[in-house]
Design a protein around this motif. Structure first.
Motif, PDB file in Angstrom:
ATOM      1  N   SER A 122       0.842  -1.212   0.000  1.00 16.26           N
ATOM      2  CA  SER A 122       0.000   0.000   0.000  1.00 16.26           C
ATOM      3  C   SER A 122       0.868   1.249   0.000  1.00 16.26           C
ATOM      4  O   SER A 122       2.007   1.231   0.470  1.00 16.26           O
ATOM      5  N   ILE A 123       0.327   2.333  -0.527  1.00 15.70           N
ATOM      6  CA  ILE A 123       1.062   3.605  -0.571  1.00 15.70           C
ATOM      7  C   ILE A 123       1.379   4.072   0.849  1.00 15.70           C
ATOM      8  O   ILE A 123       2.476   4.548   1.127  1.00 15.70           O
ATOM      9  N   HIS A 124       0.419   3.904   1.772  1.00 12.73           N
ATOM     10  CA  HIS A 124       0.640   4.312   3.162  1.00 12.73           C
ATOM     11  C   HIS A 124       1.828   3.566   3.767  1.00 12.73           C
ATOM     12  O   HIS A 124       2.678   4.152   4.434  1.00 12.73           O
ATOM     13  N   LYS A 125       1.883   2.224   3.547  1.00 13.60           N
ATOM     14  CA  LYS A 125       2.945   1.403   4.137  1.00 13.60           C
ATOM     15  C   LYS A 125       4.295   1.617   3.456  1.00 13.60           C
ATOM     16  O   LYS A 125       5.325   1.208   3.970  1.00 13.60           O
ATOM     17  N   SER A 126       4.292   2.259   2.269  1.00 13.26           N
ATOM     18  CA  SER A 126       5.542   2.452   1.534  1.00 13.26           C
ATOM     19  C   SER A 126       6.297   3.700   1.984  1.00 13.26           C
ATOM     20  O   SER A 126       7.426   3.925   1.561  1.00 13.26           O
ATOM     21  N   GLN A 127       5.678   4.520   2.835  1.00  9.49           N
ATOM     22  CA  GLN A 127       6.342   5.755   3.270  1.00  9.49           C
ATOM     23  C   GLN A 127       7.666   5.439   3.947  1.00  9.49           C
ATOM     24  O   GLN A 127       7.758   4.561   4.789  1.00  9.49           O
ATOM     25  N   GLY A 128       8.711   6.165   3.540  1.00 10.93           N
ATOM     26  CA  GLY A 128      10.039   5.941   4.094  1.00 10.93           C
ATOM     27  C   GLY A 128      10.844   4.911   3.330  1.00 10.93           C
ATOM     28  O   GLY A 128      12.035   4.731   3.591  1.00 10.93           O
TER      29      GLY A 128
END
Length: 634
Positions: free
Chosen positions: A554-560
């Motif tokens: 997910s885009i949210h989980k890809s942060q960082g």
């Protein structure tokens, strides 16, 4: 003093314990604010000087034992064996403590070949008393220390129970149980057990850029700082350096999401605040924050770090500011707590109900009075291609030119799969990710290997799941597409987000996955440990393989994360900044494939654009006021 700049001196709390032969403290002296300096005396002996600003005490380091089990909490201890004196160090900035203890160990090991000074020589010497701060660790010190360690490893015989027998000098002479002290988990008997000593090396740190150094020095000067920057400018790395430079006892690291909090070894902002969702009236929020345990956090906090601030709602920030003043009984902004805030408002916005309007933190009533300085990092480190960086900048500010559209459409033909490693699909919705990964794993032939996590508290699995980047259970097969969820070896390319494929399993008992990574490295992946703070400040941990299935994320989980090969479908983008977050995960334009690109998905919130425009004007004015002084210096 910047953390790690001078390895020979630290500032911390120190407890001096004078022990009897049973290891019990017969006398104790506490120094709340001590300077501990490593140096040499007139006989060139290694000396530790402890100063409380009055009369310093010096200890010659003959035979020592170092205990660093709680170094992540800014705690360590040094046992002077012949003298039976123990120094308990606490509340020391992490980076400084790591460098100091490593310097002490290397200098002590390297000096083991030197002939000790006997008492007669000491008494007859007419040399004046001298204390010289020790020089930094040189390559010859490391070489000498490691040569002596290698020699000791060869010569050390396998010893039996005689090590801890009654009557051994200074060890366990008393039949009664040893009293538990602050460092009683570091039992001398355990410390004496023979083991192969690993090769020594000094901790290495990536050099900070000029911009990052300026932010760090501003934070250490005590100012309330908000620092921002586009994706890949090193915000998270800088935040970790800031945490390592501040005293742990009074520093609380938080983030808007559990995964972001785990990256910096902290807790969620909601867990720290103790006011639930923050939807309750202010009076009720103050009551919640005044509960025992929660109140203690607010009172002891002097430095509050908040990461991923873009996802914190403005009204929640205002409530926190009111709660801080009420609980701490101080009318200064945020109750006198120093704020170190990080994030990019042009990335993911706060999660709000469809009926309510998004209110960012910079729109909060208390924002301007709380933040002394807004600073921006501009040097991109994730990507090196200037064309791709310019393209991402345009997308970040919601500007989709014909050139941007052309470049995005062209990526749909990119063949980015190689060596059996497929592109990771970035999805806007979590459900799509789970379905894709489960279906693709089931389609692979052969049996799956299941790996269950070892959690510190099985009763708090829900909390651990929300903060840990890896699942409680991982299923893998040969051919499974995976990505690393932790930095294992940056120099070899084994970083958080590195893509690979499982090529087999190795080892007896529970076989471990062997992974071939896109960077060319083939590695057997072992269990890793994640530690973070839960509710009430308690430490939680999870031991698990640092892997996650990578057909989709997910885009949210890809942060960082920095992804080597990524495929993106932007058709279901529903938030401002979401397209930018997805695209900026890619390391390069060549490793990116965008499906069904639509220029309409590239958008930025107008209020955020106004905020950044004002921020850039402030920076230009600040630079203009500094230029005359810089010219005079030159």
């Amino acid at each position: 003093m910047l953390a790690g700049q001078l390895s020979a001196e630290i500032q911390s709390s120190v407890t001096l314990e004078y022990l009897n032969t049973c290891g019990q403290a017969t006398k104790r002296k506490v120094i709340r604010n001590a300077f501990i300096t490593l140096g040499r005396n007139e006989f060139r002996e290694l000396v530790l000087k402890v100063s409380d600003g009055k009369l310093p005490q010096s200890f010659v380091l003959k035979q020592i034992r170092l205990f660093t089990r709680f170094i992540l909490d800014g705690k360590s201890s040094i046992l002077l064996v012949p003298e039976n004196i123990q120094l308990l160090i606490s509340n020391c900035p992490l980076d400084s403590l790591k460098h100091f203890m490593k310097t002490l160990l290397i200098k002590h090991e390297a000096g083991k070949n030197e002939k000790p000074v006997n008492e007669r020589t000491r008494l007859l010497s007419g040399l004046p008393r001298v204390f010289e701060t020790i020089s930094p660790v040189q390559s010859r010190d490391l070489q000498q220390a490691n040569e002596l360690r290698a020699k000791a490893n060869k010569e050390t015989p396998i010893k039996g129970k005689g090590l801890g027998h009654r009557g051994a000098k200074g060890v366990n002479r008393c039949p009664q149980k040893r009293a538990r002290t602050e460092s009683s988990e570091n039992c001398p008997i355990a410390a004496l057990r023979p083991s192969k000593k690993p090769t020594l090396s000094m901790p290495t740190q990536i050099r900070l850029s000029t911009e990052q150094s300026l932010v760090l020095s501003t934070v250490l000067s005590g100012k309330n700082v908000f620092f921002t920057g586009s994706a890949g400018t090193g915000k998270s790395y800088l935040l970790k350096r800031i945490i390592g430079a501040l005293p742990p006892k009074s520093t609380y690291a938080t983030a808007s999401t559990g995964v972001a909090a785990c990256h910096i070894g902290g807790t969620t902002l909601h867990a720290f605040a103790g006011i639930g969702s923050g939807k309750a009236p202010v009076g009720q929020c103050i009551e919640l924050a005044n509960r025992s345990g929660v109140r203690q956090h607010w009172i002891s906090c002097r430095h509050l770090i908040i990461d991923e601030i873009s996802m914190v709602e403005g009204e929640f920030f205002d409530k926190l500011e009111t709660v801080a003043r009420a609980v701490r009984g101080r009318d200064e902004p945020f109750g006198g707590i120093q704020l170190i805030i990080c994030g990019d408002f042009l990335q993911l916005p706060p999660v709000t109900q469809a009926s309510s309007e998004t209110k960012f933190c910079f729109q909060a009533k208390s924002w301007r009075k709380c933040i002394h300085l807004n600073m921006e990092l501009t040097e991109v480190k994730r990507q090196t291609d200037r064309t791709f960086i310019s393209l991402l900048h345009a997308v970040r500010v919601g500007r989709c030119t014909e050139e941007v559209t052309k470049q995005m459409v062209l990526t749909s033909n990119h063949k980015i799969e190689r060596d059996g490693i497929l592109a990771t699909r970035l999805c806007t919705h979590k459900d799509d990710v789970e379905l894709t990964n489960e279906r693709r794993l089931q389609q692979l032939p052969g049996e799956s290997n299941t790996y269950d996590a070892l959690d510190s508290d099985p009763m708090l699995v829900k909390t651990i799941n929300s903060q840990c980047p890896v699942n409680q259970q991982i299923q893998l097969k040969k051919g499974a597409q995976v990505m690393l969820a932790k930095n294992l070896d940056v120099t070899r390319g084994l970083v958080n987000g590195a893509r690979g494929v499982v090529i087999g399993f190795e080892g007896g008992g529970k076989a471990l996955p062997k992974v071939r990574f896109l960077c060319g490295v083939v590695e057997v992946i072992k269990l890793e440990r994640w530690a973070f703070k839960g509710h009430g400040g308690i430490y939680l941990s999870r031991q698990q393989l640092p892997l996650k299935l990578a057909w989709a994320i997910s885009i949210h989980k890809s942060q960082g994360m920095s992804l080597d090969c990524v495929e993106i479908s932007l058709a279901r983008v529903f938030e401002s900044g979401q397209a930018y977050v997805a695209l900026s995960r890619a390391r390069s334009l060549e490793g990116l494939r965008v499906m069904d690109f639509d220029p309409k998905v590239v958008r930025a919130n107008p209020y955020v654009l106004q905020f950044y425009s004002r921020l850039q004007k402030e920076r230009a004015l600040r630079q203009a006021s500094l230029d005359p002084f810089l010219e005079q210096e030159n």
